[in-house]
Design an enzyme around this catalytic site. Structure first.
Site, PDB file in Angstrom:
ATOM      1  N   ARG A  38      45.504 -27.175  74.349  1.00  0.00           N
ATOM      2  CA  ARG A  38      45.133 -28.498  73.805  1.00  0.00           C
ATOM      3  C   ARG A  38      45.098 -29.551  74.910  1.00  0.00           C
ATOM      4  O   ARG A  38      44.376 -30.532  74.833  1.00  0.00           O
ATOM      5  CB  ARG A  38      46.097 -28.924  72.691  1.00  0.00           C
ATOM      6  CG  ARG A  38      45.860 -30.336  72.200  1.00  0.00           C
ATOM      7  CD  ARG A  38      46.403 -30.658  70.817  1.00  0.00           C
ATOM      8  NE  ARG A  38      47.638 -29.990  70.476  1.00  0.00           N
ATOM      9  CZ  ARG A  38      48.855 -30.323  70.947  1.00  0.00           C
ATOM     10  NH1 ARG A  38      48.981 -31.330  71.782  1.00  0.00           N
ATOM     11  NH2 ARG A  38      49.915 -29.643  70.580  1.00  0.00           N
ATOM     12  N   TYR A  59      25.092 -46.387  67.843  1.00  0.00           N
ATOM     13  CA  TYR A  59      24.927 -45.124  67.110  1.00  0.00           C
ATOM     14  C   TYR A  59      25.602 -45.228  65.728  1.00  0.00           C
ATOM     15  O   TYR A  59      26.647 -45.879  65.599  1.00  0.00           O
ATOM     16  CB  TYR A  59      25.569 -44.010  67.941  1.00  0.00           C
ATOM     17  CG  TYR A  59      25.518 -42.650  67.317  1.00  0.00           C
ATOM     18  CD1 TYR A  59      24.313 -41.950  67.236  1.00  0.00           C
ATOM     19  CD2 TYR A  59      26.670 -42.042  66.819  1.00  0.00           C
ATOM     20  CE1 TYR A  59      24.273 -40.690  66.668  1.00  0.00           C
ATOM     21  CE2 TYR A  59      26.632 -40.779  66.258  1.00  0.00           C
ATOM     22  CZ  TYR A  59      25.424 -40.115  66.189  1.00  0.00           C
ATOM     23  OH  TYR A  59      25.386 -38.866  65.628  1.00  0.00           O
ATOM     24  N   ASP A  68      28.419 -46.544  75.936  1.00  0.00           N
ATOM     25  CA  ASP A  68      27.916 -45.230  75.557  1.00  0.00           C
ATOM     26  C   ASP A  68      26.598 -45.036  76.304  1.00  0.00           C
ATOM     27  O   ASP A  68      25.610 -45.709  76.019  1.00  0.00           O
ATOM     28  CB  ASP A  68      27.709 -45.186  74.028  1.00  0.00           C
ATOM     29  CG  ASP A  68      27.224 -43.826  73.540  1.00  0.00           C
ATOM     30  OD1 ASP A  68      26.654 -43.068  74.340  1.00  0.00           O
ATOM     31  OD2 ASP A  68      27.409 -43.546  72.340  1.00  0.00           O
ATOM     32  N   LYS A  85      24.085 -34.005  73.442  1.00  0.00           N
ATOM     33  CA  LYS A  85      22.679 -34.388  73.578  1.00  0.00           C
ATOM     34  C   LYS A  85      22.108 -33.904  74.910  1.00  0.00           C
ATOM     35  O   LYS A  85      21.947 -32.719  75.103  1.00  0.00           O
ATOM     36  CB  LYS A  85      22.543 -35.895  73.400  1.00  0.00           C
ATOM     37  CG  LYS A  85      23.244 -36.435  72.143  1.00  0.00           C
ATOM     38  CD  LYS A  85      22.592 -35.950  70.857  1.00  0.00           C
ATOM     39  CE  LYS A  85      23.426 -36.237  69.615  1.00  0.00           C
ATOM     40  NZ  LYS A  85      23.821 -37.640  69.428  1.00  0.00           N
TER      41      LYS A  85
END
Ligand SMILES: *Cc1c(COP(=O)(O)O)cnc(C)c1O
Length: 281
Positions: A57, A110, A182, A207
């Site tokens: 993790r 977004y 972003d 993306k």
């Protein structure tokens, strides 16, 4: 590898350190736990005095190669990764925001990001103000009214609006705000926002970085002092990028510069055609 161009960085940055047995490609390390010679070795790794891994993790060799590659492409000091782009955004915001804080942002972020601002942050007592994305005067005015975080996205998905990043980042810093952007829709090949003065640049790796629609992921880049804090939030809250997704993203990024170059050329052709079309404004 700071002296190399984006194509070389997309191919080789971050990989060398993880190669074993003369392999030319980074292995997918699925192991969650690790073995040590003795307690001293474990202790040195756990306390950061020696390189190594403790638990999946927190860190993973394949994931580290992915983080190092994006870090080099953004010209950043450090990077940390997430299970998705949305996890990168929510974890980064949650790391720095406290009840009573005020965020200045734009209307065209977004969709998922917009939901964080309208649905979730207000529940934690964070005030969010939305400016017209292309109205720089309005953004500057709201910054002066006070803000702890200036959150930008440029170009915006899907409205493709562009912000003068250098101009508003400076306005943010004048009031001591943390400036986050972003940069997903430009990719690090077309834009390096850290050079334009922002503090943290994040990407949905799902993306352009991955490029093949077969892996979800997110990443944030910036100075070590800030990335350390975001990493700590993520390692505890658990939105960890999986080793297999890290590998697919690494593999996808080997053609990042070629894909983006072609996409730029295609987009320019479409834009030039539409410009001459009398039915299009
Ligand atoms: C897709 C996208 C996100 C969210 O990324 P996920 O990986 O789907 O969580 C965030 N910002 C932008 C600009 C995006 O295009």
């Amino acid at each position: 590898m700071t002296q190399y161009k984006p194509g070389t960085k997309a191919l080789w940055s971050g990989e060398q350190e993880q190669l074993r047995y003369g392999a030319t490609q980074v292995p997918v390390v699925h192991s969650v736990s690790y073995g040590y010679e003795d307690m001293d070795e474990w202790h040195e790794i756990a306390t950061g005095q020696r390189e190594g891994h403790i638990y999946g993790r927190n860190t993973n060799p394949t994931t580290q190669a992915f983080e190092d590659k994006v870090k080099e492409l953004e010209g950043a000091e450090a990077a940390t990764s997430f299970s998705t782009g949305m996890a990168a955004i929510s974890n980064t915001l949650n790391t720095f925001l406290r009840p009573g804080d005020r965020v200045v942002t734009i209307k065209d972020t977004y969709g998922g990001t917009n939901k964080i601002f309208t649905e979730f942050l207000p529940k934690s007592g964070v005030d969010v103000v939305f400016c017209e994305t292309d109205n720089h005067e309005e953004i500057e005015r709201e910054i002066v009214n006070g803000c702890q975080v200036l959150y930008l996205e440029s170009p915006t998905n899907p409205t493709l609006k562009i912000i003068d990043i250098e101009r508003v980042a400076k306005a943010g810093h004048d009031v001591g705000a943390l400036v986050i952007i972003d940069g997903t829709f430009a990719s690090p090949v077309n834009q390096n926002p850290l050079e334009l003065g922002v503090d943290l640049v994040l990407h949905s790796a799902t993306k352009y970085l991955g490029g093949h629609s077969d892996a979800l992921g997110g990443v944030v880049c910036g100075p070590e002092s800030l990335i350390e804090q975001v990493y700590h939030y993520r390692e505890i809250n658990g939105a960890t990028l999986s080793p297999m997704a890290s590998y697919l993203l690494l593999r996808g990024m080997k053609t990042l510069h070629l894909r983006v170059k072609q996409q730029n050329e295609n987009a320019m052709k479409v834009a030039q055609y539409l410009k001459t079309n009398e039915w299009v404004e």
